[in-house]
Design a protein around this motif. Sequence first.
Motif, PDB file in Angstrom:
ATOM      1  N   ARG A  57       1.197 -18.093  13.332  1.00 45.66           N
ATOM      2  CA  ARG A  57       2.048 -19.004  14.101  1.00 45.66           C
ATOM      3  C   ARG A  57       3.449 -19.052  13.496  1.00 45.66           C
ATOM      4  NH1 ARG A  57      -0.941 -24.249  14.079  1.00 45.66           N
ATOM      5  NH2 ARG A  57       0.215 -24.605  12.158  1.00 45.66           N
ATOM      6  N   PHE A  58       3.535 -19.099  12.159  1.00 45.24           N
ATOM      7  CA  PHE A  58       4.835 -19.093  11.488  1.00 45.24           C
ATOM      8  C   PHE A  58       5.617 -17.835  11.853  1.00 45.24           C
ATOM      9  CE2 PHE A  58       7.477 -17.344   8.140  1.00 45.24           C
ATOM     10  CZ  PHE A  58       8.393 -18.367   7.947  1.00 45.24           C
ATOM     11  N   ALA A  63      10.146 -15.209  14.184  1.00 45.41           N
ATOM     12  CA  ALA A  63      10.702 -14.036  14.877  1.00 45.41           C
ATOM     13  C   ALA A  63      11.344 -14.436  16.200  1.00 45.41           C
ATOM     14  CB  ALA A  63       9.606 -12.997  15.104  1.00 45.41           C
ATOM     15  N   GLY A  64      10.653 -15.253  16.967  1.00 47.76           N
ATOM     16  CA  GLY A  64      11.188 -15.687  18.259  1.00 47.76           C
ATOM     17  C   GLY A  64      12.484 -16.468  18.103  1.00 47.76           C
ATOM     18  N   GLY A  65      12.523 -17.360  17.132  1.00 47.90           N
ATOM     19  CA  GLY A  65      13.709 -18.175  16.910  1.00 47.90           C
ATOM     20  C   GLY A  65      14.902 -17.363  16.448  1.00 47.90           C
ATOM     21  N   LYS A  76      15.926  -6.688  10.846  1.00 45.11           N
ATOM     22  CA  LYS A  76      16.314  -7.833  10.020  1.00 45.11           C
ATOM     23  C   LYS A  76      15.208  -8.892  10.011  1.00 45.11           C
ATOM     24  CE  LYS A  76      20.329 -10.751   9.141  1.00 45.11           C
ATOM     25  NZ  LYS A  76      21.740 -10.928   9.481  1.00 45.11           N
ATOM     26  N   ILE A  77      14.608  -9.138  11.163  1.00 43.16           N
ATOM     27  CA  ILE A  77      13.513 -10.111  11.244  1.00 43.16           C
ATOM     28  C   ILE A  77      12.352  -9.660  10.365  1.00 43.16           C
ATOM     29  CG2 ILE A  77      11.758 -11.108  12.763  1.00 43.16           C
ATOM     30  CD1 ILE A  77      13.892 -10.967  15.035  1.00 43.16           C
ATOM     31  N   GLN A  93       2.136  -8.871  15.013  1.00 40.69           N
ATOM     32  CA  GLN A  93       2.087  -9.818  16.132  1.00 40.69           C
ATOM     33  C   GLN A  93       3.469 -10.415  16.399  1.00 40.69           C
ATOM     34  OE1 GLN A  93      -0.826  -8.710  17.459  1.00 40.69           O
ATOM     35  NE2 GLN A  93      -0.861 -10.767  18.267  1.00 40.69           N
ATOM     36  N   ALA A  94       4.184 -10.739  15.342  1.00 42.12           N
ATOM     37  CA  ALA A  94       5.528 -11.310  15.496  1.00 42.12           C
ATOM     38  C   ALA A  94       6.462 -10.307  16.174  1.00 42.12           C
ATOM     39  CB  ALA A  94       6.079 -11.726  14.139  1.00 42.12           C
TER      40      ALA A  94
END
Length: 152
Positions: A57-58, A63-65, A76-77, A93-94
């Motif tokens: 979840r983190f 990644a989304g944010g 970079k992510i 997954q991210a």
Amino acid sequence: MTDLLKDALRKAAMFCAYQERTQQEVRNRLKEWGIYGDDAEEVIAELIQQNYLNEERFAQSFAGGKFRIKGWGKRKIKQHLQQRGITGYNLDQAMNGIAPDDYRTTLSELLDKKRRSLRDDNPLIIKQKLARYAFSKGYEPDLVWQVLENTD
């Protein structure tokens, strides 16, 4: 569980409830509070069981944010997630949570915005500056050059 560990668990639960955390961040915070070794692992296991701590979840949230808000690229992510101890399945997954169409569109929009801020007459210099900017944001060189070629 001793009173000290119960207190640490309560404080760690509040720490995790405030925003998503990694196990390493919680471990570091427990260390600041004087909780080490097996005791720290016991607190972390309890946080995971109570769903306060979830690295998948983190990773997806991070990644989304960073992609939506800061316009970061996958390289970079991924690097920042690895620095926070996220690897393997959670990392994959991210990365898979970022839609390819949105990714390309975001890169195009970033480059368009940057192009408007550049003041130079030489198209090669402008292209070079745009590419460098996109690389610094963490976008893959192949994709950056593709997008730059298509916008001429």
